[in-house]
Scaffold this active site. Structure first.
Site: not given
Ligand code: OAD
Length: 262
Positions: A78, A111-112, A127, A135, A138, A163, A203, A205
């Site tokens: 990633r 996370v980017d 996130h 590490c 530590c 580490c 963007g 969900s």
């Molecule tokens: P998701 O992968 O759950 O959802 C991505 C959303 O982006 C979806 O609702 C898509 O419809 C929408 N999408 C796709 N292309 C798009 C575009 N061009 N413009 C606008 N929207 C678009 O990602 P997150 O909601 O970020 O957590 O997920 C939340 C968290 O779930 C992440 O940070 C991660 C994951 O589990 C952890 O890792 C703790």
């Protein structure tokens, strides 16, 4: 009835006015904002090379304990994608919007670092970050060697680095399922959401808590909420405007309508 704006139409005039008048905007983003940069959304990242796996295999503390090479390899894959990607028009429009608003904070689940590379200055990462591993034993921060991305990160098992202080395993700097969010960032994001006059949820969900609570907190505190997503999400119920389409199409058009066509 909620106004629905499709990306082929003119931006809703009341939203354009709300943007112009806003004193304090929170832009809450998820993986969809980076999709047009070629970064797979969280759900899409379990495809191709990784389709045999799910979040339980790759994004939990137990997964790292069980198979650290598998987990480190996935995060390196990633990170390589991010290093090879560029901010897209959505990231750039958010950075440009901040130039017109007295106060604007980006609260991201991503996370980017594409918001920062587009020029956004106030970015809270709820996130964590692919770029800040540390590490497991530590807590010492680990710095990646600069320059060319690690070619071996292309979708295979990799040993995490050791580490430099204690020799323990370095772990990805992201929040895993079952872990607490960074408390300072979460508190700050909640406070900003409750103080802003307009919140964009872009963007995401809206499925992962506590981050998904942020637009709801804003609405409860009296802010108006605008959603940008190609599909209907859990957050639609909390919004004043639901703009269905790609963020990279809609945001530049909103910016243009609010500040470049006066
Ligand atoms: P998701 O992968 O759950 O959802 C991505 C959303 O982006 C979806 O609702 C898509 O419809 C929408 N999408 C796709 N292309 C798009 C575009 N061009 N413009 C606008 N929207 C678009 O990602 P997150 O909601 O970020 O957590 O997920 C939340 C968290 O779930 C992440 O940070 C991660 C994951 O589990 C952890 O890792 C703790």
């Amino acid at each position: 009835m909620r106004p629905i704006f499709h990306d082929t139409e003119t931006p809703p005039q009341d939203l354009v006015i709300a943007i112009r008048q806003a004193k304090h905007i929170v832009v809450f983003t998820g993986a969809g904002v980076s999709a047009e940069s070629g970064i797979p959304t969280f759900r899409d990242s379990f495809t191709g090379l990784w389709e045999r796996f799910d979040a339980e295999d790759l994004a939990t503390p137990a997964a790292f304990r069980r198979d650290k090479e598998l987990v480190w390899g996935w995060y390196e894959w990633r990170r390589m994608k991010v290093l090879g990607a560029q901010p897209n028009p959505a990231h750039r429009a958010i950075a440009a919007l901040a130039q017109h608003i007295p106060k604007l904070t980006v609260v991201t689940q991503n996370v980017d670092d594409l918001h920062e590379r587009a020029g956004s200055q106030n970015v809270l990462h709820l996130h964590g970050s692919l770029h800040h591993p540390y590490c497991l034993t530590c807590g010492q921060a680990h710095t990646f060697a600069p320059g060319v991305p690690n070619e071996q990160g292309g979708g295979r098992r990799l040993s995490p680095p050791a580490c430099s202080r204690c020799g323990g395993d370095v772990r990805p700097g992201v929040v895993w399922f079952g872990e607490d969010l960074p408390q300072r960032e979460l508190l700050c994001a909640n406070t900003l959401a409750q103080a802003c006059d307009l919140l964009f949820a872009i963007g995401t969900s809206g499925l992962v808590y506590p981050a998904a609570q942020i637009p709801i907190l804003a609405k409860q505190a009296g802010a108006r909420v605008a959603l940008i997503n190609p599909t209907v999400t859990q957050l639609d119920a909390a919004c004043s405007w639901s703009l269905h389409g790609a963020a990279g199409e809609i945001l530049p058009r909103l910016l243009q309508a609010a500040f470049l066509q006066i």
